[in-house]
Design an enzyme around this catalytic site. Structure first.
Site, PDB file in Angstrom:
ATOM      1  CD  GLN B 127      13.267 -33.347  29.924  1.00 59.07           C
ATOM      2  OE1 GLN B 127      13.966 -33.942  29.604  1.00 59.07           O
ATOM      3  NE2 GLN B 127      12.377 -34.469  31.180  1.00 59.07           N
ATOM      4  CB  SER B 130      13.163 -36.353  21.768  1.00 61.67           C
ATOM      5  OG  SER B 130      13.982 -36.672  22.574  1.00 61.67           O
ATOM      6  CB  SER B 162       7.846 -36.176  29.986  1.00 61.26           C
ATOM      7  OG  SER B 162       9.086 -36.655  29.815  1.00 61.26           O
ATOM      8  CD  GLU B 245      15.620 -36.413  33.042  1.00 62.58           C
ATOM      9  OE1 GLU B 245      16.524 -35.779  32.193  1.00 62.58           O
ATOM     10  OE2 GLU B 245      14.800 -36.348  32.650  1.00 62.58           O
ATOM     11  CG  ASN B 370      18.775 -48.142  30.883  1.00 59.22           C
ATOM     12  OD1 ASN B 370      18.937 -46.789  31.203  1.00 59.22           O
ATOM     13  ND2 ASN B 370      19.011 -48.722  32.165  1.00 59.22           N
ATOM     14  CD  GLU B 371      19.826 -49.454  25.605  1.00 55.49           C
ATOM     15  OE1 GLU B 371      18.677 -49.096  25.346  1.00 55.49           O
ATOM     16  OE2 GLU B 371      19.127 -51.020  25.677  1.00 55.49           O
TER      17      GLU B 371
END
Lengths: 353, 387
Positions: B127, B130, B162, B245, B370-371
């Protein structure tokens, strides 16, 4: 394999929610907290009119003959409203266990009256020393080691106690092991007593789910409206993240409680683990919700005037009821280490469904 | 009857079929790490073996290399897969993320072109979301795909991709409208990595291996049919991919159930001398893995009844990533003074925990931190105001 609820199941829960919206408002809870009766009798009657005491009672006893999968959402709704009366204790703890003693004449006569709500039973268990009693109780189910007994209300010595949760009416029973008439003794009584405890724990857990959802609603509404530094406090990440963590806890406690309900009558290690897990997961969620809700309300959260404390106090009370954290955590640890509980990814449903 | 938590006879038969096949085919010795070139090749070979058993991606239709299995069968397959300690899925970006995305947004020709090779392990996908200036704030991305006749010309710099160090293809979003800003003007592209104008440079991860890479696009030219969906639809499609995902497929409950079971074994061997408080954490790890498994069955049932995954994907992602971290932190505490040891050669049990611990640190970061997930939950589920 199907982990969804049917429309009938959610509709029955919606009926209880509607009842609570009328008869179990925060204003009513406030009356209870100020020492008044707060419409307990009317609530009991309405629950009876809807037939909800008989959900798990056999058809022959005038009940609906349904399963715990049908009841669990009702207990969740009772929690959401902080329903003061021991509705789950009568309908889903005492009644299904007494139904196993149906050969007894007195029990056979009592079951239809419990299912219709005309008889009202309180349940004592060594792991639930502080008993929430129904309005004008008629009977007691008494569990002690090696003995399961039925007593009439006047046959039991009970002392009224004051709880931080003044919504409920709490008593402590003395000499439960001698009162009433034994329905079962020895290992059979212990097996029935274990089912009483499992049911008590699972339905306390289900109520904690509802309480968690309620507190999350109250807190979310407040932070949407309350402004500081010129904007709603709910727009700050520090506040958002606290409340999101509660939502995560609730989401992952729900399936644990629902699964435990499907094996509420089980006595195998998997069913015991499911009950303890349910109690721990749901009380953890409710305690985090209480802690978070009071924090995001600021000083207002600490006030008697705000309704939030009715729900927080119920959560604290239920967290100690029907086996406290220490009892369930230690039982869970023992089950995991003893080897009788099958572990691993192919044993997710290692309980007698 | 709903809330029926028993497997059907057909589901039980499927489980034993999978169990038998895996027992006969899972490599005896663990493969080298898939973050190394040799390990990547071994994992690619294993994907081919899986495909020969028709286990490449069982939920896909037969025409794309699947067997049309439902999501409960999928969970059973995963349970057996992790129980057998079978190798990691090197093509997870393809089969779990791009696959479902193609199924929803691809043309018939695109599905026929890409899905069977994905299921067969012939093409491994990375993928490419970013960019150096666009991480959590993905809509700040700058890479462009400019239409020029019958092709797109790609320019820009993707990073933290990744699997890209050794993969064949990558998917990501590019700006097709150079004047556009934020979520608008973005387009989802499928890009070959061994291609003129595409340069891949591996980035060593915390464990020392190139588990991700940066990708430089220097006027790389790809045909128009490498576009998935319409121009300008890229953000919408990317969010669907991210939902797959974080939602059901990327992290199987079985993975954590196996780790929780191993943690209980670790307590059995190390508990006598351990801080008694660690037993509480061991038990909590098992309970959370169990809760995650139960919730996944709940989600699968809901999807099979016609529901969809929305904000639940964010709840899910937080839960599994924090669970993974807790399990491994507890194991490291139990291993105590020897937890830091890396042995040379074949990995031992302590190595597994150390490697898993390092990997678990990435969980709260990748697939959307997670934020950010907590913001999403607060805004979409709890309806709190945006900042």
């Amino acid at each position: 394999m199907d982990f969804t609820f049917t429309e009938e199941q959610t509709m029955m829960a919606a009926a209880l929610r509607e009842l609570a919206t009328d008869l179990c408002t925060p204003a009513v809870l406030r009356q209870r907290f100020e020492g008044a009766e707060g419409g307990a009798e009317e609530r009991w009657q309405r629950l009876a009119e809807l037939g909800l005491f008989g959900v798990l009672a056999p058809l022959a006893a005038g009940g609906m003959g349904l399963t715990d999968a049908d009841f669990v959402l009702l207990a969740e709704e009772a929690g959401r409203a902080a329903l003061p009366e021991p509705f789950a204790e009568q309908a889903a703890v005492a009644l299904p266990v007494l139904a196993r003693c149906g050969a007894d004449r007195e029990v056979a006569d009592l079951l239809p009256r419990l299912a219709s709500g005309t008889a009202r039973i309180a349940v004592a268990h060594p792991r639930n020393p502080l008993v929430n009693v129904p309005p004008s109780p008629t009977h007691w189910l008494l569990c002690s080691q090696g003995r399961l007994a039925l007593a009439t209300a006047d046959g039991v010595q009970a002392v009224e106690r004051s709880s931080v949760d003044a919504g409920r009416r709490i008593v402590e029973v003395s000499a439960a092991g001698e009162a009433g008439r034994a329905l079962a003794q020895g290992t059979r009584a212990d097996a029935l007593g274990a089912e009483v405890l499992a049911r008590g724990a699972i339905y306390a857990a289900a109520q904690c789910l509802g309480l968690t959802a309620r507190m999350l609603d109250i807190a979310s509404s407040y932070v949407r409206e309350r402004n500081q530094f010129g904007r709603p406090v709910g727009s700050y990440q520090a506040v958002k993240h606290h409340l999101a963590s509660v939502a995560v806890k609730l989401e992952f406690a729900r399936p644990v409680v629902y699964a435990a309900a499907t094996c509420a009558a089980g006595t195998d290690p998997g069913s015991l683990a499911a009950a303890s897990h349910a109690k721990l997961a749901a009380t953890d969620a409710a305690e985090l919700a209480a802690r978070t809700a009071i924090q995001v309300h600021g000083a207002m959260g600490y006030s008697w005037e705000l309704d939030l404390h009715f729900y927080m106090k119920r959560a604290w009370a239920l967290s100690g009821a029907w086996g406290d954290r220490s009892f369930h955590a230690r039982r869970m640890q023992r089950l995991l280490l003893e080897g009788a509980l099958p572990l691993g990814p192919d044993h997710t449903f290692a309980f007698s469904a | 009857m709903a809330l029926d938590l028993a497997y059907t006879p057909a589901q039980q038969r499927f489980r034993s079929e999978v169990r038998d096949w895996l027992a006969a085919h899972v490599p005896q010795a663990p493969l080298a790490t898939l973050e190394s070139e040799a390990g990547f090749a071994q994992h690619r070979e294993w994907e081919r073996t899986l495909a020969m058993g028709n286990y490449g991606m069982i939920t896909w239709p037969a025409e794309y290399g699947g067997r049309g299995a439902n999501l409960i069968d999928w969970l059973i397959f995963e349970e057996e897969y992790y129980r057998a300690r079978a190798p990691l899925r090197v093509n997870q970006n393809g089969i779990f993320l791009l696959g479902p995305t193609l199924m929803e947004f691809g043309t018939a020709a695109q599905k026929a072109r890409y899905l069977p090779k994905m299921a067969a392990g012939e093409e491994i996908w990375a993928q490419a979301w970013s960019e150096p200036q666009a991480g959590s704030d993905l809509a700040a991305l700058r890479a462009t795909a400019v239409r020029d006749g019958d092709s797109y010309v790609l320019r820009g710099h993707k990073i933290w991709s990744s699997r890209a160090a050794f993969a064949d293809w990558a998917f990501g979003i590019f700006r097709t409208d150079p004047a556009s800003e934020r979520h608008r003007g973005l387009t989802f592209m499928l890009v070959p990595l061994r291609h003129p104008g595409v340069r891949v440079r591996g980035i060593r991860q915390i464990h020392g291996e190139p588990g991700f890479a940066e990708i430089f696009f220097e006027d790389a030219r790809v045909p128009l049919d490498h576009r998935l969906g319409d121009e300008g639809q890229g953000w919408h499609i990317a969010m669907a991919t991210a939902g797959f995902e974080r939602g059901l497929m990327l992290r199987s409950p079985a993975r954590f159930q196996v780790a929780a079971q191993r943690l209980i074994d670790l307590w059995r061997s190390h508990g006598a001398e351990a801080d008694p408080a660690l037993l509480g954490r061991v038990a909590q790890g098992w309970m959370d893995a169990q809760a995650y498994a139960l919730n996944t069955y709940r989600t699968a049932s809901r999807l099979m009844a016609g529901g969809s995954i929305g904000v639940e994907a964010s709840l899910n992602k937080i839960f599994w990533s924090e669970l993974d971290l807790d399990l491994h932190r507890t194991a490291m505490s139990l291993l105590g003074a020897r937890a830091e040891l890396v042995s040379a050669g074949a990995p031992g049990p302590a190595d597994d925990w150390l490697e898993g611990f390092l990997f678990s640190l990435a969980g709260p970061i990748y697939a959307g931190t997670n934020e950010i997930q907590r913001n999403v939950i607060a805004e979409r589920l709890l309806e709190l105001p945006r900042a």
